[in-house]
Design a protein around this motif. Structure first.
Motif, PDB file in Angstrom:
ATOM      1  N   ALA A   1       0.810  -1.217   0.000  1.00  0.00           N
ATOM      2  CA  ALA A   1       0.000   0.000   0.000  1.00  0.00           C
ATOM      3  C   ALA A   1       0.845   1.269   0.000  1.00  0.00           C
ATOM      4  O   ALA A   1       0.469   2.265  -0.605  1.00  0.00           O
ATOM      5  N   THR A   2       1.980   1.257   0.665  1.00  0.00           N
ATOM      6  CA  THR A   2       2.757   2.482   0.803  1.00  0.00           C
ATOM      7  C   THR A   2       3.984   2.531  -0.088  1.00  0.00           C
ATOM      8  O   THR A   2       4.643   3.553  -0.165  1.00  0.00           O
ATOM      9  N   GLY A   3       4.321   1.446  -0.730  1.00  0.00           N
ATOM     10  CA  GLY A   3       5.405   1.437  -1.707  1.00  0.00           C
ATOM     11  C   GLY A   3       6.791   1.558  -1.117  1.00  0.00           C
ATOM     12  O   GLY A   3       7.072   1.021  -0.057  1.00  0.00           O
ATOM     13  N   PRO A   4       7.696   2.300  -1.786  1.00  0.00           N
ATOM     14  CA  PRO A   4       9.103   2.377  -1.384  1.00  0.00           C
ATOM     15  C   PRO A   4       9.319   2.926   0.020  1.00  0.00           C
ATOM     16  O   PRO A   4      10.261   2.564   0.683  1.00  0.00           O
ATOM     17  N   ALA A   5       8.446   3.794   0.494  1.00  0.00           N
ATOM     18  CA  ALA A   5       8.619   4.357   1.835  1.00  0.00           C
ATOM     19  C   ALA A   5       8.568   3.259   2.890  1.00  0.00           C
ATOM     20  O   ALA A   5       9.328   3.262   3.850  1.00  0.00           O
ATOM     21  N   ALA A   6       7.652   2.302   2.742  1.00  0.00           N
ATOM     22  CA  ALA A   6       7.545   1.207   3.703  1.00  0.00           C
ATOM     23  C   ALA A   6       8.757   0.300   3.622  1.00  0.00           C
ATOM     24  O   ALA A   6       9.235  -0.194   4.639  1.00  0.00           O
ATOM     25  N   THR A   7       9.279   0.075   2.418  1.00  0.00           N
ATOM     26  CA  THR A   7      10.462  -0.772   2.264  1.00  0.00           C
ATOM     27  C   THR A   7      11.652  -0.160   2.968  1.00  0.00           C
ATOM     28  O   THR A   7      12.419  -0.843   3.632  1.00  0.00           O
ATOM     29  N   ALA A   8      11.805   1.155   2.892  1.00  0.00           N
ATOM     30  CA  ALA A   8      12.900   1.844   3.578  1.00  0.00           C
ATOM     31  C   ALA A   8      12.747   1.707   5.082  1.00  0.00           C
ATOM     32  O   ALA A   8      13.723   1.537   5.805  1.00  0.00           O
ATOM     33  N   ALA A   9      11.503   1.765   5.587  1.00  0.00           N
ATOM     34  CA  ALA A   9      11.279   1.636   7.025  1.00  0.00           C
ATOM     35  C   ALA A   9      11.623   0.238   7.508  1.00  0.00           C
ATOM     36  O   ALA A   9      12.166   0.061   8.595  1.00  0.00           O
ATOM     37  N   VAL A  10      11.312  -0.778   6.703  1.00  0.00           N
ATOM     38  CA  VAL A  10      11.616  -2.153   7.090  1.00  0.00           C
ATOM     39  C   VAL A  10      13.119  -2.375   7.147  1.00  0.00           C
ATOM     40  O   VAL A  10      13.628  -3.076   7.994  1.00  0.00           O
ATOM     41  N   ALA A  11      13.864  -1.731   6.252  1.00  0.00           N
ATOM     42  CA  ALA A  11      15.308  -1.907   6.176  1.00  0.00           C
ATOM     43  C   ALA A  11      16.062  -0.927   7.072  1.00  0.00           C
ATOM     44  O   ALA A  11      17.251  -0.732   6.907  1.00  0.00           O
ATOM     45  N   ALA A  12      15.364  -0.296   8.030  1.00  0.00           N
ATOM     46  CA  ALA A  12      15.989   0.689   8.912  1.00  0.00           C
ATOM     47  C   ALA A  12      17.093   0.038   9.741  1.00  0.00           C
ATOM     48  O   ALA A  12      17.014  -1.149  10.079  1.00  0.00           O
ATOM     49  N   PRO A  13      18.125   0.797  10.084  1.00  0.00           N
ATOM     50  CA  PRO A  13      19.205   0.238  10.891  1.00  0.00           C
ATOM     51  C   PRO A  13      18.728  -0.118  12.299  1.00  0.00           C
ATOM     52  O   PRO A  13      17.715   0.389  12.761  1.00  0.00           O
ATOM     53  N   ALA A  14      19.481  -0.965  12.958  1.00  0.00           N
ATOM     54  CA  ALA A  14      19.144  -1.375  14.325  1.00  0.00           C
ATOM     55  C   ALA A  14      19.199  -0.164  15.257  1.00  0.00           C
ATOM     56  O   ALA A  14      19.989   0.753  15.038  1.00  0.00           O
ATOM     57  N   PRO A  15      18.358  -0.129  16.289  1.00  0.00           N
ATOM     58  CA  PRO A  15      18.393   0.988  17.224  1.00  0.00           C
ATOM     59  C   PRO A  15      19.750   1.080  17.912  1.00  0.00           C
ATOM     60  O   PRO A  15      20.484   0.096  18.015  1.00  0.00           O
ATOM     61  N   SER A  16      20.062   2.270  18.414  1.00  0.00           N
ATOM     62  CA  SER A  16      21.385   2.508  18.992  1.00  0.00           C
ATOM     63  C   SER A  16      21.697   1.607  20.183  1.00  0.00           C
ATOM     64  O   SER A  16      22.858   1.296  20.422  1.00  0.00           O
ATOM     65  N   CYS A  17      20.717   1.189  20.929  1.00  0.00           N
ATOM     66  CA  CYS A  17      20.949   0.340  22.107  1.00  0.00           C
ATOM     67  C   CYS A  17      20.577  -1.118  21.836  1.00  0.00           C
ATOM     68  O   CYS A  17      20.305  -1.883  22.769  1.00  0.00           O
ATOM     69  N   ALA A  18      20.568  -1.545  20.578  1.00  0.00           N
ATOM     70  CA  ALA A  18      20.114  -2.887  20.216  1.00  0.00           C
ATOM     71  C   ALA A  18      20.938  -3.991  20.871  1.00  0.00           C
ATOM     72  O   ALA A  18      20.388  -4.953  21.407  1.00  0.00           O
ATOM     73  N   ALA A  19      22.267  -3.882  20.848  1.00  0.00           N
ATOM     74  CA  ALA A  19      23.106  -4.928  21.437  1.00  0.00           C
ATOM     75  C   ALA A  19      22.894  -5.018  22.940  1.00  0.00           C
ATOM     76  O   ALA A  19      22.771  -6.109  23.500  1.00  0.00           O
ATOM     77  N   GLU A  20      22.807  -3.870  23.589  1.00  0.00           N
ATOM     78  CA  GLU A  20      22.549  -3.840  25.029  1.00  0.00           C
ATOM     79  C   GLU A  20      21.158  -4.412  25.330  1.00  0.00           C
ATOM     80  O   GLU A  20      20.977  -5.162  26.284  1.00  0.00           O
ATOM     81  N   ALA A  21      20.174  -4.069  24.499  1.00  0.00           N
ATOM     82  CA  ALA A  21      18.810  -4.563  24.701  1.00  0.00           C
ATOM     83  C   ALA A  21      18.741  -6.074  24.551  1.00  0.00           C
ATOM     84  O   ALA A  21      18.032  -6.749  25.310  1.00  0.00           O
ATOM     85  N   GLU A  22      19.473  -6.620  23.592  1.00  0.00           N
ATOM     86  CA  GLU A  22      19.475  -8.072  23.406  1.00  0.00           C
ATOM     87  C   GLU A  22      20.039  -8.776  24.645  1.00  0.00           C
ATOM     88  O   GLU A  22      19.483  -9.759  25.124  1.00  0.00           O
ATOM     89  N   ARG A  23      21.145  -8.260  25.173  1.00  0.00           N
ATOM     90  CA  ARG A  23      21.729  -8.848  26.393  1.00  0.00           C
ATOM     91  C   ARG A  23      20.777  -8.723  27.581  1.00  0.00           C
ATOM     92  O   ARG A  23      20.587  -9.664  28.352  1.00  0.00           O
ATOM     93  N   GLN A  24      20.159  -7.557  27.728  1.00  0.00           N
ATOM     94  CA  GLN A  24      19.248  -7.328  28.848  1.00  0.00           C
ATOM     95  C   GLN A  24      17.996  -8.190  28.719  1.00  0.00           C
ATOM     96  O   GLN A  24      17.478  -8.686  29.716  1.00  0.00           O
ATOM     97  N   ALA A  25      17.499  -8.383  27.500  1.00  0.00           N
ATOM     98  CA  ALA A  25      16.312  -9.226  27.286  1.00  0.00           C
ATOM     99  C   ALA A  25      16.594 -10.662  27.720  1.00  0.00           C
ATOM    100  O   ALA A  25      15.757 -11.306  28.349  1.00  0.00           O
TER     101      ALA A  25
END
Length: 114
Positions: free
Chosen positions: A13-37
């Motif tokens: 429905a939203t085209g290329p804009a949605a594809t860019a959102a799906v391919a967004a980089p990992a959040p800045s605290c992703a590695a820390e969040a994975e360990r904490q989870a």
């Protein structure tokens, strides 16, 4: 299955804009969040060694208002499992330059108790 179909419908429905959102980089605290989870999942299972967190599932799901003041906290979500149980884990971080300050955490089992 419904989640995948909904995501595909959104992309179509939203085209290329949605594809860019799906391919967004990992959040800045992703590695820390994975360990904490993983630590949180093991805590809730009395240290069960079968607890795992899927690194590919770690993603930012938005922000929430702080309880004091007008700042916002980043919410990072991860999927985890223990044996046959599946869990959604949300970790709440204060965005500060150069560090990941954990402000809250939430864990919910993906099941239907009824």
């Amino acid at each position: 299955m419904r989640r995948i179909l909904r995501a595909l419908a959104l992309i179509a429905a939203t085209g290329p804009a949605a594809t860019a959102a799906v391919a967004a980089p990992a959040p800045s605290c992703a590695a820390e969040a994975e360990r904490q989870a993983l630590k949180l999942l093991r805590f809730h299972s009395d240290g069960d060694a079968r607890a795992t967190v899927d690194p590919a599932s770690v993603r930012s799901v938005g922000t929430v208002a702080s309880l004091v003041g007008t700042r916002r906290f980043q919410v990072i979500e991860a999927e985890g499992s223990i044996d046959k149980g599946d869990y959604r884990i949300r970790l709440i971080y204060a965005p500060m330059p150069g560090s990941c300050v954990l402000m809250g955490q939430e864990i919910l089992e993906r099941s239907d108790p009824y």
